[in-house]
Design a protein around this motif. Sequence first.
Motif, mmCIF file in Angstrom:
data_model
loop_
_atom_site.group_PDB
_atom_site.id
_atom_site.type_symbol
_atom_site.label_atom_id
_atom_site.label_comp_id
_atom_site.label_asym_id
_atom_site.label_seq_id
_atom_site.Cartn_x
_atom_site.Cartn_y
_atom_site.Cartn_z
ATOM 1 N N MET A 1 0.822 -1.198 0.000
ATOM 2 C CA MET A 1 0.000 0.000 0.000
ATOM 3 C C MET A 1 0.866 1.263 0.000
ATOM 4 O O MET A 1 1.860 1.358 0.720
ATOM 5 N N HIS A 2 0.467 2.232 -0.809
ATOM 6 C CA HIS A 2 1.205 3.499 -0.904
ATOM 7 C C HIS A 2 1.012 4.333 0.367
ATOM 8 O O HIS A 2 -0.034 4.291 1.013
ATOM 9 N N THR B 1 -4.402 8.815 3.951
ATOM 10 C CA THR B 1 -5.832 9.034 3.724
ATOM 11 C C THR B 1 -6.664 8.277 4.743
ATOM 12 O O THR B 1 -7.619 8.825 5.321
ATOM 13 N N ASP C 1 -2.121 6.457 0.570
ATOM 14 C CA ASP C 1 -3.346 5.765 0.969
ATOM 15 C C ASP C 1 -3.390 5.556 2.485
ATOM 16 O O ASP C 1 -4.455 5.674 3.097
ATOM 17 N N LYS C 2 -2.239 5.273 3.074
ATOM 18 C CA LYS C 2 -2.179 5.120 4.536
ATOM 19 C C LYS C 2 -2.566 6.438 5.212
ATOM 20 O O LYS C 2 -3.325 6.446 6.190
ATOM 21 N N THR D 1 -6.510 -3.007 0.019
ATOM 22 C CA THR D 1 -7.385 -2.323 -0.926
ATOM 23 C C THR D 1 -8.277 -3.349 -1.629
ATOM 24 O O THR D 1 -7.926 -4.530 -1.719
ATOM 25 N N SER E 1 -10.818 1.862 -4.318
ATOM 26 C CA SER E 1 -9.862 0.941 -3.705
ATOM 27 C C SER E 1 -9.885 0.996 -2.178
ATOM 28 O O SER E 1 -9.599 0.005 -1.506
ATOM 29 N N LEU E 2 -10.251 2.160 -1.608
ATOM 30 C CA LEU E 2 -10.263 2.318 -0.148
ATOM 31 C C LEU E 2 -11.672 2.288 0.436
ATOM 32 O O LEU E 2 -11.834 2.462 1.644
#
Length: 220
Positions: free
Chosen positions: A84-85, A91, A88-89, A130, A200-201
Amino acid sequence: MKKSDNVRLLVIAIACAALAGCASEQPVAYSGIASSAYLKPNSRGDAARVPYRYTTQADWYGYRKLIIDPVTVYRGADNQFGEMHDADKTTLAKYMQSTFAEKLGKRFEMANAAGPDTLRLKLTLTGAETSTAVISTFSRFDIAGGIYNGVQAVRGGKGAFTGSVTYAVEIYDASTNRLLQAYVTKQYPNAMNIGATFGSLGAAKTGIDKGADALAEQLN
């Protein structure tokens, strides 16, 4: 329906279940969180979603204020973010901060300083998955995927190709810094929740919603 079609669907359903199982890691008692030494395997009925827990005899009704520390993104080697990028973490951490504040704000007065009637909540985002674009949604309509997800929905399990969120909760008496409760949980949408498969989230955020609701209900 031909017998060969039944066999094909069964094989697809089994493959779908296997893929979902392989992609979904179970939480651990993360070594880098403060309460790690206190956490024990949970023997209650909610162990599937809350595998580790520590509890004391706390009088929640004696507390009317709450401090929520900034959500921490866990960086330990035993984290479960996979590939995971970082964006995204971040977010998810921001979403967790606002969601828990909103849900718990209905029960507690939000505070910035410790007091005798104040709790302090520490949330640590320790992992997330995700949802797989398109396939996650399609599996709710496909016959084989529908069978698998229907069974998972009844069992309270995670849907095929669906994301999730894993985090640690630590609750302290703010004035004494005594740990009152801690647990590790993995949250995800109902397996037949089609709306949560978009984005994805989306599933991870729905898991955060469910986790915040569960904690608010417990502390009420």
